[in-house]
Design an enzyme around this catalytic site. Sequence first.
Site, PDB file in Angstrom:
ATOM      1  N   GLY A 103       0.829  -1.201   0.000  1.00 35.87           N
ATOM      2  CA  GLY A 103       0.000   0.000   0.000  1.00 35.87           C
ATOM      3  C   GLY A 103       0.859   1.245   0.000  1.00 35.87           C
ATOM      4  O   GLY A 103       2.058   1.204   0.320  1.00 35.87           O
ATOM      5  N   CYS A 104       0.249   2.355  -0.366  1.00 36.18           N
ATOM      6  CA  CYS A 104       1.006   3.604  -0.485  1.00 36.18           C
ATOM      7  C   CYS A 104       1.511   4.072   0.872  1.00 36.18           C
ATOM      8  O   CYS A 104       2.703   4.343   1.043  1.00 36.18           O
ATOM      9  CB  CYS A 104       0.152   4.678  -1.155  1.00 36.18           C
ATOM     10  SG  CYS A 104      -1.497   4.909  -0.444  1.00 36.18           S
ATOM     11  N   TYR A 105       0.618   4.161   1.854  1.00 36.52           N
ATOM     12  CA  TYR A 105       1.063   4.580   3.186  1.00 36.52           C
ATOM     13  C   TYR A 105       2.097   3.611   3.768  1.00 36.52           C
ATOM     14  O   TYR A 105       3.128   4.055   4.292  1.00 36.52           O
ATOM     15  CB  TYR A 105      -0.119   4.695   4.143  1.00 36.52           C
ATOM     16  CG  TYR A 105      -1.032   5.876   3.927  1.00 36.52           C
ATOM     17  CD1 TYR A 105      -0.553   7.186   4.036  1.00 36.52           C
ATOM     18  CD2 TYR A 105      -2.393   5.710   3.651  1.00 36.52           C
ATOM     19  CE1 TYR A 105      -1.406   8.277   3.872  1.00 36.52           C
ATOM     20  CE2 TYR A 105      -3.244   6.790   3.486  1.00 36.52           C
ATOM     21  CZ  TYR A 105      -2.755   8.078   3.601  1.00 36.52           C
ATOM     22  OH  TYR A 105      -3.597   9.149   3.448  1.00 36.52           O
ATOM     23  N   THR A 150       4.296   1.788   2.360  1.00 37.70           N
ATOM     24  CA  THR A 150       5.618   1.939   1.744  1.00 37.70           C
ATOM     25  C   THR A 150       6.422   3.032   2.428  1.00 37.70           C
ATOM     26  O   THR A 150       7.578   2.828   2.840  1.00 37.70           O
ATOM     27  CB  THR A 150       5.465   2.239   0.235  1.00 37.70           C
ATOM     28  OG1 THR A 150       4.859   1.113  -0.395  1.00 37.70           O
ATOM     29  CG2 THR A 150       6.817   2.522  -0.415  1.00 37.70           C
TER      30      THR A 150
END
Lengths: 353, 353, 353, 353
Positions: A156-158, A160
């Site tokens: 997921g973006c967060y 990472t």
Amino acid sequence: MKGKNEGQLKTAVVGSSGYTGGELLRILLNHPRVAVTAITSEKSAGRPIASLFPHLLNVTDLVCEAFDPSAIAKKADLVFLALPHVTAQGAAYELRKLGMKVVDLSADYRLSDPALYEKWYEHRHQYPELLNHAVYGLPELHRQEIRKAALIANPGCYPTGAILGLAPLIKNRMIDLASIVVDSKSGVSGAGRSPALAHHFPEVNEGLMAYKIGTHRHTPEIEQEISLLAGEKVTLSFTPHLVPMNRGILSTIYGLLAGKTDTGRMHALFEEFYKNEPFVRVLPPGEFPNVRNVRGSNFCDIGVYADHRTGRAVVVTAIDNLVKGASGQAVQNMNLMMGFDETEGLKAAGMFP
Amino acid sequence: MKGKNEGQLKTAVVGSSGYTGGELLRILLNHPRVAVTAITSEKSAGRPIASLFPHLLNVTDLVCEAFDPSAIAKKADLVFLALPHVTAQGAAYELRKLGMKVVDLSADYRLSDPALYEKWYEHRHQYPELLNHAVYGLPELHRQEIRKAALIANPGCYPTGAILGLAPLIKNRMIDLASIVVDSKSGVSGAGRSPALAHHFPEVNEGLMAYKIGTHRHTPEIEQEISLLAGEKVTLSFTPHLVPMNRGILSTIYGLLAGKTDTGRMHALFEEFYKNEPFVRVLPPGEFPNVRNVRGSNFCDIGVYADHRTGRAVVVTAIDNLVKGASGQAVQNMNLMMGFDETEGLKAAGMFP
Amino acid sequence: MKGKNEGQLKTAVVGSSGYTGGELLRILLNHPRVAVTAITSEKSAGRPIASLFPHLLNVTDLVCEAFDPSAIAKKADLVFLALPHVTAQGAAYELRKLGMKVVDLSADYRLSDPALYEKWYEHRHQYPELLNHAVYGLPELHRQEIRKAALIANPGCYPTGAILGLAPLIKNRMIDLASIVVDSKSGVSGAGRSPALAHHFPEVNEGLMAYKIGTHRHTPEIEQEISLLAGEKVTLSFTPHLVPMNRGILSTIYGLLAGKTDTGRMHALFEEFYKNEPFVRVLPPGEFPNVRNVRGSNFCDIGVYADHRTGRAVVVTAIDNLVKGASGQAVQNMNLMMGFDETEGLKAAGMFP
Amino acid sequence: MKGKNEGQLKTAVVGSSGYTGGELLRILLNHPRVAVTAITSEKSAGRPIASLFPHLLNVTDLVCEAFDPSAIAKKADLVFLALPHVTAQGAAYELRKLGMKVVDLSADYRLSDPALYEKWYEHRHQYPELLNHAVYGLPELHRQEIRKAALIANPGCYPTGAILGLAPLIKNRMIDLASIVVDSKSGVSGAGRSPALAHHFPEVNEGLMAYKIGTHRHTPEIEQEISLLAGEKVTLSFTPHLVPMNRGILSTIYGLLAGKTDTGRMHALFEEFYKNEPFVRVLPPGEFPNVRNVRGSNFCDIGVYADHRTGRAVVVTAIDNLVKGASGQAVQNMNLMMGFDETEGLKAAGMFP
């Protein structure tokens, strides 16, 4: 403008009408070793992708089709899934049955414990067996497994940004595991392309808010990886915020220092940890990242500070949520899976301003 | 991350600390046939470019030097000048004397009539002889001369969008030459990187204004090219506006139709005019451009409308002011001058969102 | 925080959940001579308005009700209609039958010719008789009729800026009536509060486009008022644009000067025309408006330029689309209808930055 | 548009050319019990304030003068100082000597310990005696002293949001004092009106960064007030961030819960603590603030969450940095000092969108 496909890896993008799908195309269409041979969109089957993404006009004449695993299997060897969670689960399963390599950008194969998935996503996982074979696709932590994997759970973006900021601290036992706070701020593309009042321009512009405090689904994902690194279960606070900008996630991470240290030593340790990483830039002491410097690129920028007043480590990380936080990292994973140079197709500078 | 230089054209960027300089580097560092061998900045001589442009960290380790024509001549074969006008004049002259090919992004060699230059720029042109040899670098109009040129006057950002929108109308004598109005709207990067109250964030954000009405220096440049196409002197109204966004110019162009026509015929004519152009996208009737679709790319998007109510042609063009409006077009010109594929280094999709 | 209602005019806002409804409340709740006694919203009946507009929390505890003309008539003496067109038509009719004064912010009673309404809005007007009694509520042109009116057709946002910029030119026959071009740029609140892909944050931010070229419904409204001033039918070009900001409309207006003039004389004429207007600020020669300077206020700022090169007048006007372009003007009209000081409730400075 | 001055308090704004000066004027010019009788600006002496702030055109014809304490003393009874720190020190001293009431918006009289001032501001405090008499102007904590004070140290923008979010937790000993983290995000107007590269539009827009980590001067101010409430010295982590928006500060505050609690109880306690506060809005459990809802108003919105997973309290506060974070709070303090209704001049709804 892309040349022909001989000798290139044939890839498909399933779910190409959202922002991560569009970003995958931006990157893949410029990747020297890849051809995109199929793209799908249920709502837009039959339509040229350039009618959904006019910036791709004259760049590609790919046309969306409905998702059909066996049709995809005939055209492509590796598939990127840019589908919503739950939907991605079965798609990955079908494609794997057909022998295809899969990079799943959804959350469906990220949590190795199906009970945790069920708790946070409120759906029972249908393919626990396949889940066992999925590899969490953060190359900085799992490069070797990724190289051998057939199914990648793209982070997921967060997570990472959060995990990359915490990993050196955890690995080196520099902070008290019970003291971790991750305060993240994201641009609006992270919320997807479906219109909603909360993301209507005049509601977002000149606005700023926290949301899903204590309940965001990326929390267990961060905790899973940090716990793995720590060798014990870690629980941490994670708060996402919505910022009036298109792209970027800045994560400000706090933890109580376990012993005496200073910024210089903390910095040296981060440099050591990431010394061979092509996409992590540890900034010099005294400098901190800005999301504008990673816009459009696969970099994660990191700045560190050891606060002697409070005894706290502060780490700030910046990524482009659509690149290192999604599609760029997916391509990095593909490069590893295929034995390509890890940076292939990801070398271009970001775009500033 | 750029490979070695064998067999590549050696280029230099003079004046690399501004936005067009940074954008040149973004494009050139990813260009397969080019190496950047020198960059200059008077203020920042001795500093790595990545300290001025942190998005270039780990992408290049180029270091700024002070401008010295003979030093540049030893390192590079083609030079991009991203200097302020007046300053660029002499630099171009010195470099040409040393036999280098020059693409000048300033206004210094755009107006073929030195009297016009003196009137609008309030400086006497010091090199009228060299001015005679400069070619106005709009490939869609002057491709053949560009191929043979040694000094390119790279067009201004506003003129690029305005001229490309007007050219088919003028060439086909579709509009009354006395009726032309060009209403352009630009992002703030067009104003350069020097801080000023007018471009201070809280003054620009949530603001919108026209400026230099009737007096903007890009006016004679547009008129020069339109007059050339018309075969007679054309005077037109040009109004620039400042819009709270980083990049992009949208130009809305009005002219009274000289005869009966409709949108379909007008569209067909534009398609015909630009049918071989790799960087002009004429949109289907009923569709109009948005600067977001050209962000980061070298495209100029064009939409047309024949208004039967008012007897007026309305043409809208969109460019990225830093790419097709400056650095991208400069690279396109370089490609032509060097006999490279015109699209080399410029094929990547733009960035959306 | 508003006091009690004795001696105050009782007003209702019908359709209070959109941006113009919210802006009416912002202004009315601070108006010394007005009490808001009822608000309606079909979708949100029973909900406190502060749940729809959290900025009104602790400012008002008004609760939305479903629209019922006779219930409204018992509570209020003057009603603001902030409904979509077509819907507003019947509401105005019902309320007028009950003897209430009505300020209609929709387009339903703006075009005095029902055939024109039918053509542009694709609905037959159901109340042509009532249409005869409606007054176009632009105080600068129709102050005397407004004072006596019972039904005000509050002007559209674009027409307000366009007409105020053109009126002195037309009234003084300074420009050729066939040469008028109005190029307008609007913030996104003008598109309303309903989510749509076109107004989704990442689609708008860093974007800029023209839309409804030659076909926007505000065109006949501008033409109606300009024709009235000219004493003959005027047809003009009007192009709206969408700009990434919340509020504001900037209109750049072009017309061929009918005779010799200069900016000084043009300016004097505008000053004379608007000398008694409390909400029009004619800027000194050489200065041009910026929407940031009218944000939150009822002002229309105007700058003028006589371009001797092209023989063209250029006028730029700036308004806040939600204030002078909608709710502020509606209150100004109410003040006139009720014999209040015209500026009552509208005196506060705008908000900058 | 402001009436005459009889019976009104005469006030002066010293340092009126910055954003807090402009905001003071916006509020004071609409305050029913106040007249602004003098404004100063060294750089702009002799110029009408509307030439610096065009939104004030026709709202006031005040002209800037150079600062002269005795001249000010003849015209005004209460003075707002909107000067940089260090400069404000002496100005406050001079004005107090002349018997004037002073509300100082700078940092000069906020830290009661002159040694702390010297440490953080790198200047020796010249008026420690006067410092003893200054009252920290946060009405929610010091209302009674403010009523009697002659010199108010108006709180900093970040401290206002941080302290209001922490006070109920500290007062009720709900959190571990060593565990406090304040992560704040501010709009750009907080950085003032002087142009600088860091606040140049294209550098800020689509950017996001933390700055002055561990070293921001608002840190000791927050700690001073929290220590007072705690009855012991508290050290905490404070990180400011710059967000691409004009106004607003969102502060996300973390602390380990000292005992068992839940969101409902935490919420009840905040409601109780602020039950008589006109400008604090404690949101219902499950709701969190957004800076857009306080834009232009003096409100501080607060949302609370007790995270049972992590044992941590999370509090989010939102203010408009120029209103409750500066000029609005200064007027609130003036109201208290003068015995006016505390909300006078501050009742208007904020502006959304």
